[in-house]
Design a protein around this motif. Structure first.
Motif, PDB file in Angstrom:
ATOM      1  N   LEU A 145       0.835  -1.214   0.000  1.00 13.32           N
ATOM      2  CA  LEU A 145       0.000   0.000   0.000  1.00 13.32           C
ATOM      3  C   LEU A 145       0.864   1.256   0.000  1.00 13.32           C
ATOM      4  O   LEU A 145       0.751   2.109  -0.891  1.00 13.32           O
ATOM      5  CB  LEU A 145      -0.935   0.002   1.212  1.00 13.32           C
ATOM      6  CG  LEU A 145      -1.606   1.347   1.527  1.00 13.32           C
ATOM      7  CD1 LEU A 145      -2.555   1.756   0.402  1.00 13.32           C
ATOM      8  CD2 LEU A 145      -2.361   1.309   2.854  1.00 13.32           C
ATOM      9  N   GLN A 146       1.748   1.364   0.990  1.00 14.39           N
ATOM     10  CA  GLN A 146       2.535   2.598   1.149  1.00 14.39           C
ATOM     11  C   GLN A 146       3.353   2.912  -0.105  1.00 14.39           C
ATOM     12  O   GLN A 146       3.364   4.050  -0.589  1.00 14.39           O
ATOM     13  CB  GLN A 146       3.466   2.447   2.352  1.00 14.39           C
ATOM     14  CG  GLN A 146       4.284   3.690   2.615  1.00 14.39           C
ATOM     15  CD  GLN A 146       5.380   3.478   3.663  1.00 14.39           C
ATOM     16  OE1 GLN A 146       5.564   2.373   4.180  1.00 14.39           O
ATOM     17  NE2 GLN A 146       6.089   4.526   3.976  1.00 14.39           N
ATOM     18  N   TRP A 147       4.003   1.879  -0.670  1.00 19.96           N
ATOM     19  CA  TRP A 147       4.920   2.142  -1.779  1.00 19.96           C
ATOM     20  C   TRP A 147       4.211   2.217  -3.120  1.00 19.96           C
ATOM     21  O   TRP A 147       4.726   2.824  -4.069  1.00 19.96           O
ATOM     22  CB  TRP A 147       6.091   1.164  -1.742  1.00 19.96           C
ATOM     23  CG  TRP A 147       6.965   1.540  -0.587  1.00 19.96           C
ATOM     24  CD1 TRP A 147       6.893   1.068   0.693  1.00 19.96           C
ATOM     25  CD2 TRP A 147       7.966   2.579  -0.573  1.00 19.96           C
ATOM     26  NE1 TRP A 147       7.791   1.727   1.501  1.00 19.96           N
ATOM     27  CE2 TRP A 147       8.465   2.647   0.747  1.00 19.96           C
ATOM     28  CE3 TRP A 147       8.492   3.443  -1.541  1.00 19.96           C
ATOM     29  CZ2 TRP A 147       9.469   3.552   1.119  1.00 19.96           C
ATOM     30  CZ3 TRP A 147       9.489   4.326  -1.179  1.00 19.96           C
ATOM     31  CH2 TRP A 147       9.964   4.381   0.130  1.00 19.96           C
ATOM     32  N   THR A 148       3.012   1.676  -3.177  1.00 22.77           N
ATOM     33  CA  THR A 148       2.191   1.874  -4.376  1.00 22.77           C
ATOM     34  C   THR A 148       1.675   3.315  -4.370  1.00 22.77           C
ATOM     35  O   THR A 148       1.711   4.005  -5.393  1.00 22.77           O
ATOM     36  CB  THR A 148       1.032   0.848  -4.397  1.00 22.77           C
ATOM     37  OG1 THR A 148       1.610  -0.442  -4.594  1.00 22.77           O
ATOM     38  CG2 THR A 148       0.035   1.133  -5.489  1.00 22.77           C
ATOM     39  N   GLU A 149       1.254   3.778  -3.215  1.00 24.93           N
ATOM     40  CA  GLU A 149       0.791   5.172  -3.111  1.00 24.93           C
ATOM     41  C   GLU A 149       1.931   6.132  -3.460  1.00 24.93           C
ATOM     42  O   GLU A 149       1.730   7.109  -4.190  1.00 24.93           O
ATOM     43  CB  GLU A 149       0.268   5.450  -1.698  1.00 24.93           C
ATOM     44  CG  GLU A 149      -1.102   4.858  -1.458  1.00 24.93           C
ATOM     45  CD  GLU A 149      -1.705   5.250  -0.102  1.00 24.93           C
ATOM     46  OE1 GLU A 149      -2.937   5.336  -0.033  1.00 24.93           O
ATOM     47  OE2 GLU A 149      -0.961   5.459   0.867  1.00 24.93           O
ATOM     48  N   LYS A 150       3.123   5.850  -2.961  1.00 22.44           N
ATOM     49  CA  LYS A 150       4.268   6.727  -3.246  1.00 22.44           C
ATOM     50  C   LYS A 150       4.590   6.719  -4.748  1.00 22.44           C
ATOM     51  O   LYS A 150       4.969   7.738  -5.320  1.00 22.44           O
ATOM     52  CB  LYS A 150       5.512   6.260  -2.483  1.00 22.44           C
ATOM     53  CG  LYS A 150       5.578   6.723  -1.036  1.00 22.44           C
ATOM     54  CD  LYS A 150       6.859   6.176  -0.405  1.00 22.44           C
ATOM     55  CE  LYS A 150       7.005   6.545   1.053  1.00 22.44           C
ATOM     56  NZ  LYS A 150       7.418   7.935   1.268  1.00 22.44           N
ATOM     57  N   SER A 151       4.434   5.564  -5.367  1.00 22.77           N
ATOM     58  CA  SER A 151       4.725   5.449  -6.802  1.00 22.77           C
ATOM     59  C   SER A 151       3.713   6.252  -7.621  1.00 22.77           C
ATOM     60  O   SER A 151       4.077   6.952  -8.574  1.00 22.77           O
ATOM     61  CB  SER A 151       4.710   3.982  -7.236  1.00 22.77           C
ATOM     62  OG  SER A 151       5.627   3.257  -6.460  1.00 22.77           O
ATOM     63  N   PHE A 152       2.454   6.166  -7.233  1.00 18.90           N
ATOM     64  CA  PHE A 152       1.439   6.976  -7.932  1.00 18.90           C
ATOM     65  C   PHE A 152       1.717   8.462  -7.712  1.00 18.90           C
ATOM     66  O   PHE A 152       1.597   9.266  -8.645  1.00 18.90           O
ATOM     67  CB  PHE A 152       0.031   6.618  -7.444  1.00 18.90           C
ATOM     68  CG  PHE A 152      -0.496   5.310  -7.985  1.00 18.90           C
ATOM     69  CD1 PHE A 152      -0.410   5.011  -9.346  1.00 18.90           C
ATOM     70  CD2 PHE A 152      -1.080   4.377  -7.153  1.00 18.90           C
ATOM     71  CE1 PHE A 152      -0.895   3.805  -9.864  1.00 18.90           C
ATOM     72  CE2 PHE A 152      -1.575   3.176  -7.649  1.00 18.90           C
ATOM     73  CZ  PHE A 152      -1.476   2.890  -9.000  1.00 18.90           C
ATOM     74  N   ALA A 153       2.103   8.811  -6.476  1.00 19.07           N
ATOM     75  CA  ALA A 153       2.391  10.220  -6.176  1.00 19.07           C
ATOM     76  C   ALA A 153       3.554  10.722  -7.034  1.00 19.07           C
ATOM     77  O   ALA A 153       3.628  11.913  -7.358  1.00 19.07           O
ATOM     78  CB  ALA A 153       2.710  10.386  -4.691  1.00 19.07           C
ATOM     79  N   GLU A 179      -6.735   5.948  -9.235  1.00 15.09           N
ATOM     80  CA  GLU A 179      -7.723   6.806  -9.908  1.00 15.09           C
ATOM     81  C   GLU A 179      -7.354   8.280  -9.762  1.00 15.09           C
ATOM     82  O   GLU A 179      -7.433   9.050 -10.716  1.00 15.09           O
ATOM     83  CB  GLU A 179      -9.119   6.527  -9.346  1.00 15.09           C
ATOM     84  CG  GLU A 179      -9.680   5.223  -9.912  1.00 15.09           C
ATOM     85  CD  GLU A 179     -10.918   4.704  -9.182  1.00 15.09           C
ATOM     86  OE1 GLU A 179     -11.381   5.357  -8.224  1.00 15.09           O
ATOM     87  OE2 GLU A 179     -11.399   3.622  -9.595  1.00 15.09           O
ATOM     88  N   ALA A 180      -6.913   8.677  -8.568  1.00  7.79           N
ATOM     89  CA  ALA A 180      -6.577  10.085  -8.329  1.00  7.79           C
ATOM     90  C   ALA A 180      -5.399  10.523  -9.195  1.00  7.79           C
ATOM     91  O   ALA A 180      -5.341  11.666  -9.660  1.00  7.79           O
ATOM     92  CB  ALA A 180      -6.260  10.300  -6.850  1.00  7.79           C
ATOM     93  N   SER A 181      -4.469   9.604  -9.430  1.00  9.31           N
ATOM     94  CA  SER A 181      -3.270   9.981 -10.201  1.00  9.31           C
ATOM     95  C   SER A 181      -3.470   9.793 -11.701  1.00  9.31           C
ATOM     96  O   SER A 181      -2.662  10.265 -12.503  1.00  9.31           O
ATOM     97  CB  SER A 181      -2.078   9.129  -9.753  1.00  9.31           C
ATOM     98  OG  SER A 181      -2.300   7.782 -10.126  1.00  9.31           O
ATOM     99  N   GLY A 182      -4.528   9.075 -12.066  1.00 14.13           N
ATOM    100  CA  GLY A 182      -4.750   8.793 -13.486  1.00 14.13           C
ATOM    101  C   GLY A 182      -3.756   7.775 -14.033  1.00 14.13           C
ATOM    102  O   GLY A 182      -3.563   7.671 -15.248  1.00 14.13           O
ATOM    103  N   LYS A 183      -3.123   7.008 -13.151  1.00 15.28           N
ATOM    104  CA  LYS A 183      -2.137   6.000 -13.574  1.00 15.28           C
ATOM    105  C   LYS A 183      -2.706   4.594 -13.362  1.00 15.28           C
ATOM    106  O   LYS A 183      -3.564   4.389 -12.513  1.00 15.28           O
ATOM    107  CB  LYS A 183      -0.832   6.168 -12.783  1.00 15.28           C
ATOM    108  CG  LYS A 183      -0.160   7.530 -12.980  1.00 15.28           C
ATOM    109  CD  LYS A 183       0.379   7.673 -14.386  1.00 15.28           C
ATOM    110  CE  LYS A 183       0.844   9.088 -14.689  1.00 15.28           C
ATOM    111  NZ  LYS A 183       1.287   9.274 -16.066  1.00 15.28           N
ATOM    112  N   LYS A 184      -2.200   3.646 -14.137  1.00  7.36           N
ATOM    113  CA  LYS A 184      -2.739   2.278 -14.126  1.00  7.36           C
ATOM    114  C   LYS A 184      -2.260   1.492 -12.909  1.00  7.36           C
ATOM    115  O   LYS A 184      -1.123   1.667 -12.465  1.00  7.36           O
ATOM    116  CB  LYS A 184      -2.269   1.514 -15.362  1.00  7.36           C
ATOM    117  CG  LYS A 184      -2.500   2.224 -16.664  1.00  7.36           C
ATOM    118  CD  LYS A 184      -3.893   1.990 -17.171  1.00  7.36           C
ATOM    119  CE  LYS A 184      -4.065   2.669 -18.530  1.00  7.36           C
ATOM    120  NZ  LYS A 184      -5.435   2.604 -19.004  1.00  7.36           N
TER     121      LYS A 184
END
Ligand code: NAD
Length: 401
Positions: A145-153, A179-184
């Motif tokens: 979770l944490q590092w997926t969120e950081k990657s999207f950010a 969804e917020a980042s528009g990335k897959k």
């Protein structure tokens, strides 16, 4: 794809229902006084398996998608890096690691410049690195979770290893971040790209065994001596309940894609032997019965404490039996169809193609907006089911979904 989107609404219903069961691991005792591996991204020594290539891969094809591989453990080095190097539309563009020596050696083997090596501390600068389109998250589950969120950010797409996360709530956060980042966001469920499993899905859709009566799955082995101080796979904050998320998830997935249905109920039993340092925080064994709307029943067992180890998926129908054993490994698959007393051994392809095909699929999603076969919603679906399984075991009753 149709099959997946078709039942998506049901996954969401299931998810919100099981979210109410927040303390789903409450029955799992925790280790007292032992220094467990911390639930944060740290450097680790060389894993006990995984080889580097003798020579760096050739230059990527035009338009190839660049991946940063995050987490250089056994699976990262042993399977993910070679898969990206073998893909036609993807390549290794960077590595992310907490062990600078290991990162340097891996980067050199893959022909990466030193500025394509990231640590967890300086990861955020990857946002400015146009060589990297996506992050392949191969960290222990509790860090997904944490590092997926950081990657999207950081503006990157994410291919995340299974299990997606530790809870349905975490999966929902990951989907929201995508969804917020528009990335897959794709979950690395490699069996959806593996010829034996793909042929099995096709056979079941064609009704090869007639009306399905039972599905049996077994994903078991005996884990060697270890403890929470040595192995993240036995640390609850990094691995959840243990074998079900790690290995049994293949049996769960098989039961769903072979039946083509979502269960209406689950009934489960967990085991956690006392005084065994391997199982101070996780379960040793999880046994589950799932009932489907058609009347079919799946019996699934997964264990870190059973010999001989098994990797089985077996479907029995009114008109025949499909046997896959080993069913969902890296290679060596065997599959037979028994009808009218006649056994037919099937060899639909080389299982080894699953790794690169999966990475190429993510590349197609990124470059061509292709629909993702194994999206975050599928990871959420499975995590919601896993929560229902633990809740059934904790409450000692069948859970209606
Ligand atoms: P591993 O223990 O071999 O490697 C994990 C790596 O993550 C470590 O080497 C280290 O580089 C990094 N790391 C960062 N913080 C860490 C921490 N706090 N504790 C431990 N490691 C930390 O594990 P693995 O077998 O490579 O598994 C990694 C992920 O890949 C998991 O999500 C696992 O479920 C998944 N996996 C998938 C498959 C598959 O067939 N799809 C197979 C194996 C593993």
């Amino acid at each position: 794809m149709t099959e997946f989107t078709h039942s998506r609404r049901r996954f969401m219903v299931l998810s919100s229902a099981t979210l109410a069961a927040a303390p789903w691991l409450a029955s799992c005792a925790s280790a007292e006084g032992s220094a467990a591996i911390p639930a944060k991204a740290i450097g680790m020594p060389w894993p006990n398996w995984g080889e580097l290539p003798d020579t760096p891969p050739s230059a990527p094809n035009a338009g190839s998608v660049g991946f940063a591989v995050m987490g250089l453990g056994g699976y990262g080095i042993g399977k993910v890096l070679p898969a990206l190097a073998n893909g036609e539309r993807c390549h290794v563009a960077a590595v992310v690691s907490g062990n600078p020596e290991k990162a340097k050696t891996v980067a050199a083997a893959y022909g990466l410049p030193e500025d394509a090596i990231y640590s967890y501390e300086d990861f955020d600068r990857i946002a400015d690195d146009d060589r990297v389109d996506a992050v392949y998250n191969v960290l222990p589950t509790g860090l997904h979770l944490q590092w997926t969120e950081k990657s999207f950010a950081a503006g990157k797409h994410v291919l995340c290893e299974k299990p997606m996360a530790l809870s349905a709530a975490e999966c929902e956060q990951m989907i929201a971040a995508s969804e917020a980042s528009g990335k897959k966001l794709m979950i690395a469920y490699r069996c959806h790209f593996e010829p034996f499993n793909l042929r099995a899905m096709e056979l079941m859709r064609e009704g090869a065994v007639g009306k399905i009566k039972t599905i049996e799955t077994a994903q078991t082995y005996r884990m060697g001596p270890t403890s929470v101080a040595e192995n993240w796979r036995v640390v609850r904050a990094l691995a959840g309940g243990g074998p079900l998320e790690d290995y049994g998830i293949y049996g769960l997935q098989s039961a769903l894609y072979l039946s083509g249905e979502m269960p209406v109920s689950v009934k489960a039993v967990t085991e956690q032997p006392a005084n065994d340092p391997r199982f101070a925080e996780i379960f040793s064994t999880v046994t589950t019965e799932m009932r489907f709307p058609s009347g079919a029943v799946a019996n699934m067992v997964t264990s870190y404490d059973t010999t001989p180890g098994r990797n089985l998926a077996r479907v029995e129908g009114e008109g025949g039996v499909l046997i896959m054993e080993p069913a969902t490994g890296y290679g060596g698959h065997k599959m037979s169809l028994v009808r009218d007393g006649v056994r037919e051994d099937l060899v639909p392809g080389d299982p080894d193609v699953q790794f690169a095909r999966m990475c190429d699929h993510m590349a197609d999603a990124i470059r061509e907006d292709a629909a993702i076969l194994t999206p975050g919603e599928m990871g959420l679906r499975d995590m919601a089911l896993i929560e229902a399984i633990y809740r059934s075991a904790a409450e000692g009753r069948e859970i209606t979904l």
